[in-house]
Design a protein around this motif. Sequence first.
Motif, PDB file in Angstrom:
ATOM      1  N   ILE A 241      49.175  30.353   4.548  1.00 52.43           N
ATOM      2  CA  ILE A 241      49.783  30.753   5.812  1.00 52.43           C
ATOM      3  C   ILE A 241      49.263  32.136   6.193  1.00 52.43           C
ATOM      4  CG2 ILE A 241      51.952  31.180   7.030  1.00 52.43           C
ATOM      5  CD1 ILE A 241      53.327  29.530   4.815  1.00 52.43           C
ATOM      6  N   GLY A 242      48.797  32.262   7.416  1.00 49.30           N
ATOM      7  CA  GLY A 242      48.383  33.566   7.934  1.00 49.30           C
ATOM      8  C   GLY A 242      49.302  33.961   9.069  1.00 49.30           C
ATOM      9  N   ALA A 243      49.764  35.201   9.061  1.00 55.16           N
ATOM     10  CA  ALA A 243      50.697  35.635  10.097  1.00 55.16           C
ATOM     11  C   ALA A 243      50.463  37.093  10.441  1.00 55.16           C
ATOM     12  CB  ALA A 243      52.142  35.431   9.644  1.00 55.16           C
ATOM     13  N   SER A 244      50.674  37.417  11.701  1.00 50.41           N
ATOM     14  CA  SER A 244      50.649  38.804  12.119  1.00 50.41           C
ATOM     15  C   SER A 244      51.697  39.585  11.332  1.00 50.41           C
ATOM     16  CB  SER A 244      50.939  38.920  13.620  1.00 50.41           C
ATOM     17  OG  SER A 244      49.934  38.283  14.382  1.00 50.41           O
TER      18      SER A 244
ATOM     19  N   ASN B  83      46.435  41.635  11.217  1.00 48.71           N
ATOM     20  CA  ASN B  83      46.643  41.682  12.656  1.00 48.71           C
ATOM     21  C   ASN B  83      46.117  40.402  13.299  1.00 48.71           C
ATOM     22  OD1 ASN B  83      43.824  41.994  13.293  1.00 48.71           O
ATOM     23  ND2 ASN B  83      43.989  44.183  12.917  1.00 48.71           N
ATOM     24  N   THR B  84      46.419  40.227  14.567  1.00 51.59           N
ATOM     25  CA  THR B  84      46.121  38.973  15.260  1.00 51.59           C
ATOM     26  C   THR B  84      44.644  38.603  15.195  1.00 51.59           C
ATOM     27  OG1 THR B  84      48.007  39.226  16.770  1.00 51.59           O
ATOM     28  CG2 THR B  84      46.197  37.816  17.503  1.00 51.59           C
ATOM     29  N   LEU B  85      43.757  39.570  15.411  1.00 54.27           N
ATOM     30  CA  LEU B  85      42.327  39.276  15.410  1.00 54.27           C
ATOM     31  C   LEU B  85      41.866  38.730  14.066  1.00 54.27           C
ATOM     32  CD1 LEU B  85      40.856  42.318  17.398  1.00 54.27           C
ATOM     33  CD2 LEU B  85      41.223  39.977  18.199  1.00 54.27           C
ATOM     34  N   ASP B  86      42.362  39.321  12.982  1.00 54.22           N
ATOM     35  CA  ASP B  86      41.977  38.861  11.649  1.00 54.22           C
ATOM     36  C   ASP B  86      42.506  37.458  11.366  1.00 54.22           C
ATOM     37  OD1 ASP B  86      40.531  41.125  11.029  1.00 54.22           O
ATOM     38  OD2 ASP B  86      42.240  42.171  10.128  1.00 54.22           O
ATOM     39  N   ILE B  87      43.737  37.177  11.802  1.00 53.42           N
ATOM     40  CA  ILE B  87      44.305  35.852  11.588  1.00 53.42           C
ATOM     41  C   ILE B  87      43.477  34.802  12.326  1.00 53.42           C
ATOM     42  CG2 ILE B  87      46.299  34.376  12.032  1.00 53.42           C
ATOM     43  CD1 ILE B  87      46.629  36.351   9.708  1.00 53.42           C
ATOM     44  N   VAL B  88      43.063  35.093  13.544  1.00 57.97           N
ATOM     45  CA  VAL B  88      42.231  34.156  14.308  1.00 57.97           C
ATOM     46  C   VAL B  88      40.924  33.895  13.581  1.00 57.97           C
ATOM     47  CG1 VAL B  88      40.934  33.824  16.445  1.00 57.97           C
ATOM     48  CG2 VAL B  88      43.259  34.727  16.533  1.00 57.97           C
ATOM     49  N   ARG B  89      40.287  34.963  13.087  1.00 60.68           N
ATOM     50  CA  ARG B  89      39.009  34.795  12.386  1.00 60.68           C
ATOM     51  C   ARG B  89      39.167  33.914  11.146  1.00 60.68           C
ATOM     52  NH1 ARG B  89      37.637  40.263  14.201  1.00 60.68           N
ATOM     53  NH2 ARG B  89      38.856  41.171  12.512  1.00 60.68           N
ATOM     54  N   GLN B  90      40.243  34.109  10.407  1.00 63.46           N
ATOM     55  CA  GLN B  90      40.444  33.317   9.192  1.00 63.46           C
ATOM     56  C   GLN B  90      40.770  31.864   9.517  1.00 63.46           C
ATOM     57  OE1 GLN B  90      42.687  35.230   5.941  1.00 63.46           O
ATOM     58  NE2 GLN B  90      42.666  37.088   7.169  1.00 63.46           N
ATOM     59  N   LEU B  91      41.503  31.639  10.592  1.00 65.79           N
ATOM     60  CA  LEU B  91      41.814  30.268  10.983  1.00 65.79           C
ATOM     61  C   LEU B  91      40.540  29.525  11.364  1.00 65.79           C
ATOM     62  CD1 LEU B  91      43.966  28.074  11.732  1.00 65.79           C
ATOM     63  CD2 LEU B  91      43.872  29.003  14.070  1.00 65.79           C
ATOM     64  N   VAL B  92      39.703  30.156  12.161  1.00 68.94           N
ATOM     65  CA  VAL B  92      38.463  29.521  12.616  1.00 68.94           C
ATOM     66  C   VAL B  92      37.540  29.236  11.431  1.00 68.94           C
ATOM     67  CG1 VAL B  92      36.387  29.892  14.007  1.00 68.94           C
ATOM     68  CG2 VAL B  92      38.622  30.494  14.929  1.00 68.94           C
ATOM     69  N   ALA B  93      37.631  30.062  10.387  1.00 72.52           N
ATOM     70  CA  ALA B  93      36.820  29.856   9.179  1.00 72.52           C
ATOM     71  C   ALA B  93      37.476  28.863   8.217  1.00 72.52           C
ATOM     72  CB  ALA B  93      36.586  31.190   8.479  1.00 72.52           C
TER      73      ALA B  93
ATOM     74  N   ASP C  89      45.930  27.254   6.668  1.00 72.37           N
ATOM     75  CA  ASP C  89      46.497  25.976   7.078  1.00 72.37           C
ATOM     76  C   ASP C  89      47.468  26.149   8.245  1.00 72.37           C
ATOM     77  OD1 ASP C  89      45.291  24.517   4.859  1.00 72.37           O
ATOM     78  OD2 ASP C  89      46.708  25.604   3.608  1.00 72.37           O
ATOM     79  N   VAL C  90      48.153  27.276   8.266  1.00 72.36           N
ATOM     80  CA  VAL C  90      49.128  27.592   9.315  1.00 72.36           C
ATOM     81  C   VAL C  90      48.851  29.013   9.782  1.00 72.36           C
ATOM     82  CG1 VAL C  90      51.569  27.898   9.880  1.00 72.36           C
ATOM     83  CG2 VAL C  90      50.875  26.066   8.324  1.00 72.36           C
ATOM     84  N   ALA C  91      48.859  29.232  11.094  1.00 72.36           N
ATOM     85  CA  ALA C  91      48.601  30.568  11.641  1.00 72.36           C
ATOM     86  C   ALA C  91      49.629  30.895  12.711  1.00 72.36           C
ATOM     87  CB  ALA C  91      47.191  30.649  12.231  1.00 72.36           C
ATOM     88  N   LEU C  92      50.287  32.050  12.555  1.00 73.98           N
ATOM     89  CA  LEU C  92      51.302  32.508  13.500  1.00 73.98           C
ATOM     90  C   LEU C  92      50.967  33.933  13.915  1.00 73.98           C
ATOM     91  CD1 LEU C  92      54.349  31.244  11.426  1.00 73.98           C
ATOM     92  CD2 LEU C  92      53.548  30.222  13.557  1.00 73.98           C
ATOM     93  N   VAL C  93      50.934  34.193  15.216  1.00 70.67           N
ATOM     94  CA  VAL C  93      50.527  35.515  15.691  1.00 70.67           C
ATOM     95  C   VAL C  93      51.478  36.014  16.759  1.00 70.67           C
ATOM     96  CG1 VAL C  93      48.094  35.134  15.149  1.00 70.67           C
ATOM     97  CG2 VAL C  93      48.958  34.563  17.422  1.00 70.67           C
ATOM     98  N   GLU C  94      51.456  37.325  16.951  1.00 74.24           N
ATOM     99  CA  GLU C  94      52.317  37.939  17.958  1.00 74.24           C
ATOM    100  C   GLU C  94      51.539  38.475  19.144  1.00 74.24           C
ATOM    101  OE1 GLU C  94      53.041  42.073  15.614  1.00 74.24           O
ATOM    102  OE2 GLU C  94      53.278  40.190  14.553  1.00 74.24           O
ATOM    103  N   GLY C  95      50.216  38.471  19.057  1.00 73.07           N
ATOM    104  CA  GLY C  95      49.386  38.991  20.142  1.00 73.07           C
ATOM    105  C   GLY C  95      48.778  37.872  20.966  1.00 73.07           C
ATOM    106  N   PRO C  96      48.257  38.193  22.156  1.00 74.36           N
ATOM    107  CA  PRO C  96      47.618  37.173  22.994  1.00 74.36           C
ATOM    108  C   PRO C  96      46.305  36.697  22.383  1.00 74.36           C
ATOM    109  CG  PRO C  96      47.339  39.359  23.955  1.00 74.36           C
ATOM    110  CD  PRO C  96      48.259  39.530  22.788  1.00 74.36           C
ATOM    111  N   VAL C  97      46.030  35.407  22.510  1.00 70.70           N
ATOM    112  CA  VAL C  97      44.786  34.819  22.006  1.00 70.70           C
ATOM    113  C   VAL C  97      44.200  33.965  23.114  1.00 70.70           C
ATOM    114  CG1 VAL C  97      43.739  33.262  20.322  1.00 70.70           C
ATOM    115  CG2 VAL C  97      45.578  34.803  19.615  1.00 70.70           C
TER     116      VAL C  97
END
Length: 294
Positions: free
Chosen positions: A97-100, A130-140, A144-152
């Motif tokens: 799980i990745g989260a902001s 932070n949100t940018l890092d979570i997005v990068r890890q999800l795309v890679a 399995d689960v990604a939750l963020v607080e910033g705009p994507v």
Amino acid sequence: MSLNLNSLRLFEAVARTGSFTRAADDVHVSQPAISKAVREIERSLGVVLFERSARGARLTQAGEVLAEQARTLFGLARAAEEEMRSFAGLGRGTLRIGASTTIATYLLPPLLGRFTQQYPGIDLCLVSANTLDIVRQLVAYELDVALVEGPVSRPDVRVTRWREDDLVLIAPAGHPLIQLGRAARWLEVAREPLLIREPGSGTGEVVAAALAARRLVPSRTRELGSTEAIKQAVAAGLGLAFVSHAAAEDQLALGKLAMVRVAGLDIRRHLSQLRLPGRRQSAVAQAFQSLLKE
């Protein structure tokens, strides 16, 4: 010429750790063997992958591209493995799980506790970034689960609303703005330093956008690297800050911090779940998804 997957895995270890020595320790292979594998890839592709120095190994532009492809490839392999394991039920497996930061620190722990009680055989791995890092890890395919607080806003990422969160302005207990008996005007607030998060922080981006939309400009800002650091700095009188109400609840209840109402300024954001279109969720991820929907 096709790449040797074992050599590619050794290359990825060096790219991830930034050092041939640390990579050798990480994958339990001798350093000469890793150096040989990287040289073979460089020779077969006709490129230089690392700039080597006494400080370690730094990726070249070609190395950055190959490292990103390697992370995606091995992420897909992990996802396939987890999906195959899911056929055996939820008695074992791993959920990444990745989260902001705010979500990981203040909102997820109760859910993780409930999930562990229901599925004690599942290993949980929580990444807080932070949100940018979570997005990068999800795309890679590292999550399995990604939750963020910033705009994507990316065409390769599907964003769905998870829940809402209020951002509140906090001040040390006893601050003059709290004694006004009314909502503070922005000119009164702007006299104080505003403590903000680092670039890439979801909270920071939402606050900056809200202020910019109303043409409100703080006179001074001070950057800190975490919400906890900001809360402690506010309590010590170093400035004011906008934080998630969930993040401030403990210190508000203890009377160490207080909320300041600002006339005409209410900041509410949507916390989001991220998915990769077309990627199937494992049974473990689906089980956690059901908790998120409750």
